[in-house]
Every structure is written in structure tokens, then in C-alpha cells.
Design a protein around this motif. Structure first.
Motif, mmCIF file in Angstrom:
data_model
loop_
_atom_site.group_PDB
_atom_site.id
_atom_site.type_symbol
_atom_site.label_atom_id
_atom_site.label_comp_id
_atom_site.label_asym_id
_atom_site.label_seq_id
_atom_site.Cartn_x
_atom_site.Cartn_y
_atom_site.Cartn_z
ATOM 1 N N ILE A 126 15.458 34.918 -19.735
ATOM 2 C CA ILE A 126 14.633 35.050 -18.385
ATOM 3 C C ILE A 126 13.642 34.002 -18.162
ATOM 4 N N ARG A 127 12.968 33.481 -19.382
ATOM 5 C CA ARG A 127 12.099 32.336 -19.217
ATOM 6 C C ARG A 127 12.838 30.894 -18.777
ATOM 7 N N THR A 128 14.109 30.600 -19.249
ATOM 8 C CA THR A 128 15.026 29.694 -18.966
ATOM 9 C C THR A 128 15.385 29.612 -17.472
ATOM 10 N N ALA A 129 15.750 30.816 -17.089
ATOM 11 C CA ALA A 129 16.370 31.009 -15.844
ATOM 12 C C ALA A 129 15.315 30.708 -14.658
ATOM 13 N N PHE A 130 14.116 31.204 -14.868
ATOM 14 C CA PHE A 130 13.095 30.884 -14.017
ATOM 15 C C PHE A 130 11.933 29.870 -14.309
ATOM 16 N N ALA A 131 12.452 28.930 -15.101
ATOM 17 C CA ALA A 131 11.542 27.716 -15.339
ATOM 18 C C ALA A 131 10.985 27.123 -14.108
ATOM 19 N N PRO A 132 9.686 26.864 -14.338
ATOM 20 C CA PRO A 132 8.932 26.325 -13.112
ATOM 21 C C PRO A 132 9.520 25.072 -12.997
ATOM 22 N N GLY A 133 9.978 24.145 -13.744
ATOM 23 C CA GLY A 133 10.750 22.727 -13.293
ATOM 24 C C GLY A 133 9.478 21.947 -12.534
ATOM 25 N N THR A 134 10.008 21.401 -11.193
ATOM 26 C CA THR A 134 8.968 20.640 -10.677
ATOM 27 C C THR A 134 8.080 21.293 -9.820
ATOM 28 N N ALA A 135 8.042 22.710 -9.709
ATOM 29 C CA ALA A 135 6.997 23.641 -9.093
ATOM 30 C C ALA A 135 5.714 23.322 -9.993
ATOM 31 N N VAL A 136 4.599 23.606 -9.297
ATOM 32 C CA VAL A 136 3.482 23.689 -9.893
ATOM 33 C C VAL A 136 3.093 24.999 -10.485
ATOM 34 N N VAL A 170 -0.075 27.007 -11.978
ATOM 35 C CA VAL A 170 -1.455 27.143 -11.923
ATOM 36 C C VAL A 170 -2.007 28.258 -13.123
ATOM 37 N N ARG A 171 -2.600 27.685 -13.898
ATOM 38 C CA ARG A 171 -3.240 28.491 -14.821
ATOM 39 C C ARG A 171 -4.513 29.051 -14.487
ATOM 40 N N GLY A 172 -5.072 30.080 -15.596
ATOM 41 C CA GLY A 172 -6.135 30.880 -15.444
ATOM 42 C C GLY A 172 -7.285 30.367 -14.779
ATOM 43 N N ASP A 173 -7.607 28.933 -15.455
ATOM 44 C CA ASP A 173 -8.792 28.155 -15.376
ATOM 45 C C ASP A 173 -8.495 27.075 -14.100
ATOM 46 N N GLY A 174 -7.610 27.401 -13.374
ATOM 47 C CA GLY A 174 -7.426 26.682 -12.116
ATOM 48 C C GLY A 174 -6.563 25.138 -12.312
ATOM 49 N N SER A 175 -6.259 24.678 -13.700
ATOM 50 C CA SER A 175 -5.717 23.741 -14.141
ATOM 51 C C SER A 175 -4.160 23.847 -13.721
ATOM 52 N N GLU A 176 -3.362 22.671 -13.550
ATOM 53 C CA GLU A 176 -2.140 22.484 -13.146
ATOM 54 C C GLU A 176 -1.093 22.135 -14.129
ATOM 55 N N VAL A 177 0.063 22.545 -14.041
ATOM 56 C CA VAL A 177 1.040 22.035 -15.115
ATOM 57 C C VAL A 177 2.328 21.946 -14.427
ATOM 58 N N LYS A 178 2.933 20.818 -14.599
ATOM 59 C CA LYS A 178 4.237 20.384 -14.011
ATOM 60 C C LYS A 178 5.294 20.049 -15.029
ATOM 61 N N ASN A 179 6.451 20.179 -14.466
ATOM 62 C CA ASN A 179 7.694 20.049 -15.311
ATOM 63 C C ASN A 179 7.811 20.697 -16.762
ATOM 64 N N MET A 180 7.751 22.263 -16.573
ATOM 65 C CA MET A 180 8.020 23.159 -17.513
ATOM 66 C C MET A 180 9.543 23.405 -17.594
ATOM 67 N N SER A 181 10.191 23.387 -18.673
ATOM 68 C CA SER A 181 11.371 23.987 -18.897
ATOM 69 C C SER A 181 11.835 25.240 -19.140
ATOM 70 N N MET A 182 10.613 25.948 -19.435
ATOM 71 C CA MET A 182 10.609 27.321 -19.558
ATOM 72 C C MET A 182 9.333 27.841 -18.660
ATOM 73 N N LEU A 183 9.531 29.275 -18.384
ATOM 74 C CA LEU A 183 8.418 30.141 -18.037
ATOM 75 C C LEU A 183 7.506 30.243 -19.290
ATOM 76 N N PRO A 184 6.021 30.231 -19.216
ATOM 77 C CA PRO A 184 5.278 30.153 -20.329
ATOM 78 C C PRO A 184 5.647 31.535 -21.262
ATOM 79 N N SER A 185 5.646 32.519 -20.583
ATOM 80 C CA SER A 185 6.352 33.762 -21.287
ATOM 81 C C SER A 185 7.000 34.582 -20.387
ATOM 82 N N ALA A 186 7.600 35.755 -20.744
ATOM 83 C CA ALA A 186 8.199 36.742 -20.067
ATOM 84 C C ALA A 186 7.240 38.088 -19.752
#
Length: 327
Positions: free
Chosen positions: A238-248, A250-266
Motif C-alpha cells: 500500500i505504501r509503495t503503490a500510493f507513494a508521494p513521489g513528486t507530490a508535496v 505536508v507534515r503536521g508542523d507545516g513542513s514539506e517533504v518531496k520525492n518520497m518513494s513510499m507513504l510514511p505509513s499505512a
């Protein structure tokens, strides 16, 4: 101090190596570590030793002359340089492991919980049950809550009103929106479908973790195939299929993360975004970082700040275990 008595209670016994480590620190640093950091490092040392022992016994990578690798297959072990604090934690817990029923446990751990940990059977298909890897609400009481209901878990993630150990950390809550084109490309790899008309979580564990996501779409290009529903099961897929990839993301503190190859969790809920009835994007709201079973490393940090020692913390995350000396 009890560790300096001639006949200390077994609970407080430290090996010769550990005592030398204490003296070494006093000499080299001139002052002790903050108590909470010292306890957190001891927790990690005991858990890593317990995990490593079982990997050594299993010898999964014997063909390569190794016992662990540097991927998620081995708790993301990395060849990082030692430092004096980590060395000291190893020395002060020399030979100490967590055990259940006399056997060394496989001490799984991860970065951050969503506020509830998962039982091992909810994380990896076919892994069965282990009493010491049972999911609980992550607070002092370790409440048993059933989040298998979509409505209950959605409220837990979105309302964020429950006070838990991990609540102050940035990975505790996050969100990301996957545009349709990216979604189709990724889900084609996971399901073989050429188009996507619907996505929904169709199975949740008691912890709230997504066990199954159903994807409906067409089996042929340009709509020439047939409508079909495929299922993606368990957290790694599930985490691999819905990986954020190039999508931004947004974490709980408002910070942004890009280029993730997996969802943080399921531990995630899904919202379809539609225009004129057609799927245009998928928004995911989730919590935590990692597989979710065993010990939350950020939860440990919070527990040490509350004055918990390493023995209490290990007992909290690994239900029914005891600390024993392996050597």
C-alpha cells in the motif's frame, strides 16, 4: 548507588564492561549525559541487540556473508559511524536483551506512531500473532481501542484530539494529494489497470492500519477493456503503490517533504477528489512514520522526558517481556 553495592539486586546488575563504561564517561566527558538521552540510548541498544541476535540466528543473508542488510528488511540498518554516547549505551547494557517466555524477542521498532501501534499480524501478511507485539493506544494507560471502523479511525486521524506520546512530532500527522496522472501511473504498476475510477480502503486492522485498498478501473487502454476491481494488501504494498513521489507531502508542523518513494505509513484515510463525477486526484491523510509495530523511537523520547527509565519503556512497547542477560 545500587550498582556499586557488593551484592546488588539482579535487576540492577551491570557487567564489568558496563561499569568501566561509566568510569570512562566520567573521565572523558567530565559530566554525565542528560538522563533522558541516556535512557533513550539504552532502550535502542537493548532493542537493536535483541533484533540483531535473532537475525544472526536466522542467517537470512548467509549467501552474502552477512546477517543484516541496509534496507527496510533489516530495520534500515546503516553503516553509520559510532559515537561516544552510543558506544557507552552499548557498554552500559552489555549483553542485555528483551525476552518473552525465555526466548529473545524480535524487537521491531520504527520512527513515529500515529498514536496507536499495530499488532504484527496487521503489518506483514502471514506473520501470525506475537503477544509482545500487540497494538495499543500510545499513552500511559495503553488503552485497547478498536479503530477497524472507517468512521472511528477517520475521526481519530482528522480530529486529532487524543493525547498520545507521539503527538508533538512532525510525522504524527501528514497529508498529500496525488494528481490523477501520477495515480494512474503508479497504480498500473501495482494492479495492471490502465485507468482508475475509484479507490477506497476496504479493510482495516484493529489499530486502524489499512490492510486492503481496492482500486477500480479499466483493464485496457482507452477504455477498451473491462471494469475490474483489484486489491492491494498490507502496508508495504500500500505504501509503495500510493507513494508521494513528486507530490508535496505536508507534515503536521507545516513542513514539506518531496520525492518520497513510499507513504510514511499505512495508517491512512483516503478522499477522492472529483469533477463532474470523474476522479481528478486522491487526497491522503495519515499519521506516523514506519511500519507501526513494536517501539516508536519518538515515543521513547517523549517517555524519557516524562521520567521513564529504559526498563519501563521496553516493558511498555513489548508487552509481557523481561530483560535478561544473553552473555
Amino acid at each position: 548507588s545500587q550498582i556499586l553495592q557488593e551484592n546488588p539486586p539482579p535487576k540492577y546488575y551491570l557487567s564489568k564492561t558496563a561499569c568501566l563504561g561509566i568510569l570512562w564517561r566520567a573521565r572523558e566527558r567530565g559530566k554525565p549525559l542528560p538522563l533522558r538521552l541516556e535512557q533513550a540510548l539504552k532502550v535502542q541498544a537493548v532493542c537493536a541487540r535483541s533484533y540483531a541476535f535473532n537475525q544472526l540466528m536466522a542467517s537470512r543473508f548467509r549467501a552474502y556473508g552477512a546477517h543484516v542488510d541496509d534496507s527496510v528488511s533489516s530495520q534500515v540498518y546503516n553503516n553509520v559511524a559510532e559515537n561516544e554516547d552510543s558506544i557507552l549505551a552499548v557498554k552500559e547494557t552489555y549483553g542485555l536483551v528483551a525476552a518473552y517466555g525465555g526466548s529473545v524477542i524480535t524487537a521491531y521498532y520504527f520512527s513515529t506512531s500515529c498514536g496507536h501501534t499495530a499488532s504484527i499480524g496487521e503489518v506483514w501478511e502471514g506473520s501470525g500473532t506475537l503477544p509482545y507485539l500487540t497494538g495499543y493506544l500510545q499513552n500511559e494507560e495503553k488503552e485497547e481501542v478498536d479503530f477497524s471502523s472507517e468512521e472511528e479511525f477517520r475521526e481519530f486521524i482528522l480530529a486529532d484530539t487524543v493525547d498520545t506520546y507521539d503527538r508533538d512530532f512532525s510525522w504524527y500527522r501528514w497529508s498529500v494529494e496525488l494528481p490523477y496522472e501520477q495515480l494512474v501511473k503508479q497504480l498500473k504498476k501495482a494492479t495492471g489497470l490502465f485507468s482508475v475510477t475509484g479507490v477506497e480502503v476496504t479493510g482495516r486492522g484493529k489499530s486502524g492500519i489499512a490492510l486492503e485498498v481496492s482500486v477500480t478501473g479499466n483493464t485496457g487502454e482507452d477504455g477498451k477493456g473491462t471494469q475490474k476491481t483489484e486489491r492491494i494488501r498490507y502496508q508495504t504494498a500500500i505504501r509503495t503503490a500510493f507513494a508521494p513521489g513528486t507530490a508535496v507531502l505536508v507534515r503536521g508542523d507545516g513542513s514539506e517533504v518531496k520525492n518520497m518513494s513510499m507513504l510514511p505509513s499505512a495508517f491512512v484515510v483516503l478522499d477522492e477528489i472529483r469533477e463532474d463525477g470523474k476522479l481528478k486526484a486522491l487526497r491522503l491523510y495519515g499519521g506516523g512514520y514506519g511500519h507501526g509495530t513494536g517501539m516508536s523511537q519518538n515515543g521513547v523520547k517523549k517517555m524519557t522526558e516524562a521520567g521513564k527509565n529504559f526498563e519501563e519503556i521496553i516493558a511498555h512497547y513489548y508487552t509481557g517481556t523481561e530483560l535478561i542477560f544473553l552473555y
